[in-house]
Scaffold this active site. Structure first.
Site, short mmCIF file in Angstrom:
data_model
loop_
_atom_site.label_atom_id
_atom_site.label_comp_id
_atom_site.label_asym_id
_atom_site.label_seq_id
_atom_site.Cartn_x
_atom_site.Cartn_y
_atom_site.Cartn_z
N ARG A 57 0.81 -1.23 0.00
CA ARG A 57 0.00 0.00 0.00
C ARG A 57 0.84 1.28 0.00
O ARG A 57 0.67 2.15 -0.85
CB ARG A 57 -0.91 0.05 1.25
N THR A 58 1.73 1.40 0.99
CA THR A 58 2.39 2.69 1.19
C THR A 58 3.28 3.03 0.00
O THR A 58 3.29 4.17 -0.48
CB THR A 58 3.20 2.66 2.50
N LYS A 88 25.88 -3.77 1.68
CA LYS A 88 27.34 -3.77 1.92
C LYS A 88 27.68 -3.09 3.24
O LYS A 88 28.84 -2.86 3.54
CB LYS A 88 28.05 -3.05 0.78
N ARG A 110 11.02 3.93 4.20
CA ARG A 110 10.58 2.92 5.19
C ARG A 110 11.82 2.19 5.68
O ARG A 110 12.62 1.72 4.86
CB ARG A 110 9.59 1.92 4.59
N HIS A 138 4.22 5.26 12.03
CA HIS A 138 3.80 5.28 10.62
C HIS A 138 2.78 6.41 10.52
O HIS A 138 1.58 6.17 10.41
CB HIS A 138 3.18 3.92 10.28
N1 CP Z 1 -0.48 -0.36 5.98
C1 CP Z 1 0.72 -0.45 5.35
O1 CP Z 1 1.65 0.28 5.68
O2 CP Z 1 0.74 -1.37 4.36
P1 CP Z 1 2.06 -1.75 3.51
O3 CP Z 1 3.04 -2.38 4.47
O4 CP Z 1 1.58 -2.68 2.45
O5 CP Z 1 2.63 -0.46 2.97
#
Ligand code: CP
Length: 309
Positions: A57-58, A88, A110, A138
């Site tokens: 999604r993100t 590395k 991320r 998040h």
């Molecule tokens: N909810 C969420 O962050 O989904 P993903 O890990 O698929 O990005």
């Protein structure tokens, strides 16, 4: 409009900003997207999309948001620990320094460890959007979640949130609790196995902001009372096997829980979901987790426009 720089954690944001700036702009983005495939709002702006951990999604909705606004994703990787020089041993600081030499306009990041987004922001010349840092936060998910509650229930104030699952390691639950605490009259029931209780930092913050909360083990205790059921999965990728916690019936939704819930309650999940959402729940009109997922596109478009325009 307040100038946004890095998006690192929910505590950065106010209710006024969410209500008066983010949500109206996200709603406008949703309307525009219904009729126009791609605008030129962010033409020639460049995004780096750098993911140490898997995402559907993100990553998809961040990159799609940039494309819909006319910008470009110039460098994108998943599993950076395998597909970049992180493999590395390059540090987050040097990785960000190298990315910034190419002068991207924004970095969606991320990472797999709490605090890495902040470390990245300290050396970055481009705004960083924290798309999840380990078991930290998040914040874009939390904004998406509150935008969804607002759309589905008209208002966020005075709602009873039931937040369930792996609260010790679930960054979405943590960010949502921090952000919902900005609203008056919010009450939170945390439902989790004993080994996966909400972190003390979040509970201290709620106490400091006079947000009433309780910690229970069985969702059926609060099923008749909650307005929003925010279900999360056990974070098995962080080494916590589902089996260790017993049956997800205690923090998940199945037919028995559906039967106890109010007719106008909603069921949310940051997704992906596992056994904590029984198959019959997908068909229940109170389940809003698929529209919730798409709302991340509109929230991300709004954030990109606020940061880059
Ligand atoms: N909810 C969420 O962050 O989904 P993903 O890990 O698929 O990005």
């Amino acid at each position: 409009m307040e100038r946004l720089e890095h998006i690192l954690e929910s505590q950065q944001f106010s209710r006024e900003w969410l209500e008066n700036e983010l949500f109206p702009l996200a709603a406008e983005m949703e309307k525009i997207t219904a009729t126009i495939k791609r605008t030129r709002t962010l033409a020639e702006k460049e995004m780096v999309s750098f993911f140490y951990e898997p995402s559907t999604r993100t990553r998809y909705y961040s990159e799609l948001a940039m494309w819909r606004l006319g910008g470009n994703v110039i460098f994108s990787t998943e599993n950076a620990k395998e597909f970049s020089s992180v493999a590395k041993g390059e540090t987050i600081e040097n990785t960000i320094r190298i990315l910034c030499l190419g002068k991207p306009d924004i970095i969606v990041l991320r990472t797999d460890e709490e605090g890495m987004a902040k470390r990245a922001a300290e050396v970055s010349t481009a705004p960083i959007i924290n798309a999840g840092d380990g078991k930290g936060q998040h914040p874009v998910q939390a904004m998406t979640d509150l935008f969804t509650i607002k759309k589905e229930l008209m208002k966020i104030e005075r709602r009873h949130l039931v937040i369930t699952g792996d609260l010790a390691r679930g960054r979405t639950a943590r960010s949502l609790a921090y952000l919902a605490a900005k609203y008056p009259g919010i009450k939170i029931s945390f439902v989790s196995p004993d080994a996966a209780k909400m972190g003390q930092d979040v509970k201290d913050y709620l106490k400091e902001h006079a947000v009433p909360f309780e910690e229970i083990r069985d969702i059926r205790e609060v099923a008749p009372h909650g307005d929003v059921f925010y279900i999360t999965r056990i974070q098995e990728e962080r080494g916590q096997l589902l089996i260790k916690y017993g049956p997800p019936a205690f923090w998940g939704v199945n037919q028995e829980v559906l039967d106890l819930m109010k007719k106008d309650a909603i069921i949310m999940h940051p997704l992906p979901h596992k056994e904590e959402i029984a198959p019959e729940v997908d068909k229940d009109p109170r389940a809003v987790y698929f529209p919730q997922a798409l709302n991340k596109l509109y929230v991300m478009m709004a954030l990109l426009k606020m940061i880059l325009k």
